[in-house]
Enzyme design. Structure first.
Site, PDB file in Angstrom:
ATOM      1  N   HIS A   1       1.182  -1.043  -0.179  1.00 57.12           N
ATOM      2  CA  HIS A   1       0.127   0.338   0.056  1.00 57.12           C
ATOM      3  C   HIS A   1       1.376   1.244  -0.052  1.00 57.12           C
ATOM      4  CE1 HIS A   1      -3.676   1.505   1.112  1.00 57.12           C
ATOM      5  NE2 HIS A   1      -2.895   3.002   1.033  1.00 57.12           N
TER       6      HIS A   1
ATOM      7  N   LYS B   1       1.721  11.149  -5.318  1.00 57.54           N
ATOM      8  CA  LYS B   1       2.068  11.794  -3.872  1.00 57.54           C
ATOM      9  C   LYS B   1       3.419  12.354  -3.632  1.00 57.54           C
ATOM     10  CE  LYS B   1      -3.177  11.412  -2.377  1.00 57.54           C
ATOM     11  NZ  LYS B   1      -3.365  10.450  -2.995  1.00 57.54           N
TER      12      LYS B   1
ATOM     13  N   HIS C   1      -9.633   2.381   0.806  1.00 60.16           N
ATOM     14  CA  HIS C   1     -10.155   3.056   2.082  1.00 60.16           C
ATOM     15  C   HIS C   1     -10.663   2.579   2.582  1.00 60.16           C
ATOM     16  CE1 HIS C   1      -5.922   3.755  -0.569  1.00 60.16           C
ATOM     17  NE2 HIS C   1      -5.465   5.085   0.241  1.00 60.16           N
TER      18      HIS C   1
ATOM     19  N   GLU D   1     -10.797   5.783   7.152  1.00 61.83           N
ATOM     20  CA  GLU D   1      -9.094   6.972   7.906  1.00 61.83           C
ATOM     21  C   GLU D   1      -9.598   7.682   8.761  1.00 61.83           C
ATOM     22  OE1 GLU D   1      -4.738   8.280   6.349  1.00 61.83           O
ATOM     23  OE2 GLU D   1      -6.253   7.275   4.835  1.00 61.83           O
TER      24      GLU D   1
ATOM     25  N   ASP E   1       2.212   3.249   2.546  1.00 59.51           N
ATOM     26  CA  ASP E   1       1.608   4.186   2.564  1.00 59.51           C
ATOM     27  C   ASP E   1       1.918   5.442   1.856  1.00 59.51           C
ATOM     28  OD1 ASP E   1      -1.049   5.463   2.370  1.00 59.51           O
ATOM     29  OD2 ASP E   1      -1.248   5.799   4.793  1.00 59.51           O
ATOM     30  N   ASN E   2       1.999   6.810   2.612  1.00 57.98           N
ATOM     31  CA  ASN E   2       2.178   8.370   1.722  1.00 57.98           C
ATOM     32  C   ASN E   2       4.400   8.468   2.045  1.00 57.98           C
ATOM     33  OD1 ASN E   2      -0.387   7.863   2.459  1.00 57.98           O
ATOM     34  ND2 ASN E   2      -0.039   9.870   0.669  1.00 57.98           N
TER      35      ASN E   2
END
Length: 460
Positions: free
Chosen positions: A87, A92, A237, A240, A337-338
């Site tokens: 994930h 981004k 998602h 969250e 993730d990010n």
């Protein structure tokens, strides 16, 4: 230094017991010696032509028959299979310097990314930032990545085209999977159906962000129908948030059961599950088990964003109920993730850091049991990659060699001196220089947070 030959022996290594395919070990599995804490098996690995030819329990038989091949003494160092990061948000990544999150909140992260995308996300910008992330991942020892791609409108056309180009360019080094990321109401439109067609065309996974709203059942029914018609797997998602009233995970499970969905379903985040009443948690876990849903937790990003209020110390860690999920027999993974964007201002695409932080945040260490599978075997299985994330005879020699000899040593230093093997050969683990992105991130290109009137599709 590893030998230049394709046939050699890695001697005196330690493999996490949960990552070793016991059935492929020479002699009997009962001959395996483990460390005192039973976390690691002591083994020698014969490497031949890019694959694992033999797994020999250390000290159980003479190595005289292998005397003619070079031997590398690992001196008790750890051997891991290459990581699986299931994930991520590569599209981004690495925009923090031009678009920092002004207050660190989830809402501001959404708005800031939306504004940055509107101003900067042409094909070159997305390509170079994603390429940078892939270079980092590869150097750290990752073999497979699933990335969510903001997919609404023209931006989706641009970013998915960049993804397919990079997928082709990296096909000999990384397995890349794409998940569409839109709010679920998008699939009620003609554009949403076209997106599902596009995802099927590129072999991707249908996905989106589930928000609590009066039309959620209708939205989920539509997404499941689109997926079933095209033979697609699903990746959502969900929840969250720290709002206990957010139960989209539960609704996804109920929809899967109603549709008798046979494909793979993944739900990410699931944060609110940790702040819901115990009886509701138990009911949700029962539904997840029945629906055969896998869960991926994103501990670093969730710790960063959840329960953030200006001037107030956070009261919880943001992660979902990992231990309870695992105890219920629900497959659980953790992922990155990010990375260096408004949803998470740090990171380096290093899955070892994910395991490191997850162990601290979610208390995975006492006992360790099979938690190392969360970034290897289980993640690979959930991505449909049954030959990744494990060590066994006949599997490719895609390994990471650490000087660390136990979990305490492994997770106490950065392990930047790790050796990454692909097909039995050591790769260059030099990380890309941040300066390579400087022309994309000039100070005068800073984006002010936009005021968004409608809920955007993007999520971390």
């Amino acid at each position: 230094m590893l030998p230049a030959t394709s046939n050699y022996l890695l001697k005196n290594g330690r493999v996490p017991e949960s990552l070793l395919e016991m059935k492929s070990i020479a002699n009997s599995a009962s001959t395996i010696t483990t460390t005192a804490d039973r976390n690691f098996c002591l083994v020698d690995l014969e490497i031949a032509n890019g694959a694992i030819a033999q797994i020999i329990p250390t000290g159980t038989e003479s190595l005289s028959q292998l005397a003619d091949i070079p031997m590398v003494d690992l001196q008790g160092g750890l051997i891991f299979p290459c990581f699986v990061d299931m994930h991520a948000h590569l599209d981004k990544g690495h925009i923090w310097e031009r678009s920092p999150n002004p207050d660190g909140t989830f809402a501001s992260a959404i708005d800031t990314v939306h504004a940055d995308a509107q101003k900067y996300w042409n094909a070159e910008d997305v390509y170079r930032r994603m390429q940078f992330g892939l270079q980092c991942s590869y150097a750290h020892g990752t073999k497979a990545i699933r990335t969510h791609i903001d997919s609404a409108g023209e931006q989706g056309t641009v970013s998915l085209a960049v993804f397919t180009a990079l997928q082709a360019e990296w096909r000999d080094r990384l397995i890349l999977q794409a998940v569409s990321l839109v709010s679920l109401d998008y699939y009620l439109t003609p554009e949403g159906e076209k997106l599902a067609d596009k995802i099927a065309q590129i072999g991707g996974i249908l996905g989106g962000v589930a928000y609590m709203n009066p039309d959620l059942d209708k939205q989920l029914d539509r997404v499941f129908s689109l997926a079933q018609e095209r033979g697609l797997n699903l990746d959502f998602h969900t929840d969250e948030t720290d709002d206990p009233e957010s139960t989209t995970l539960r609704e996804v499970a109920k929809t899967a059961i109603r549709h008798e969905f046979a494909g793979q379903i993944i739900c990410g985040h699931c944060c609110s599950l940790a702040v819901q009443p115990p009886d509701l948690v138990t009911e949700t876990l029962t539904l997840l088990k029945e629906a055969n849903i896998g869960i991926v937790s994103l501990p670093m990003c969730n710790l960063y964003l959840q329960d953030r209020q200006s001037g107030r110390t956070p009261r919880w860690r943001g992660v979902t109920v990992l231990h309870e999920l695992k105890a219920a027999g629900i497959p659980v993974a953790v992922a990155s993730d990010n990375c260096r964007d408004p949803f998470y201002g740090f990171g380096d695409h290093d899955v070892l850091e994910v395991l490191n932080m997850a162990a601290r945040i979610a208390h995975l260490d006492r006992p360790w049991e099979n938690w190392p599978r969360t970034v290897t075997t289980t993640a690979a299985d959930l991505m449909g990659l049954p030959n990744l994330g494990r060590i066994g005879v006949g599997l490719p020699t895609d390994l990471i060699l650490f000087k660390a000899r136990n979990f305490s040593e492994l997770l106490s230093r950065s392990q930047r001196d790790r050796t990454v093997l692909r097909q039995g050969r050591a790769i260059d683990t030099t990380l890309p220089d941040y300066r390579e992105l400087d022309d994309l991130l000039q100070e005068d290109s800073a984006v002010e947070t936009a005021s968004i009137q409608t809920k955007p599709a993007s999520a971390g």
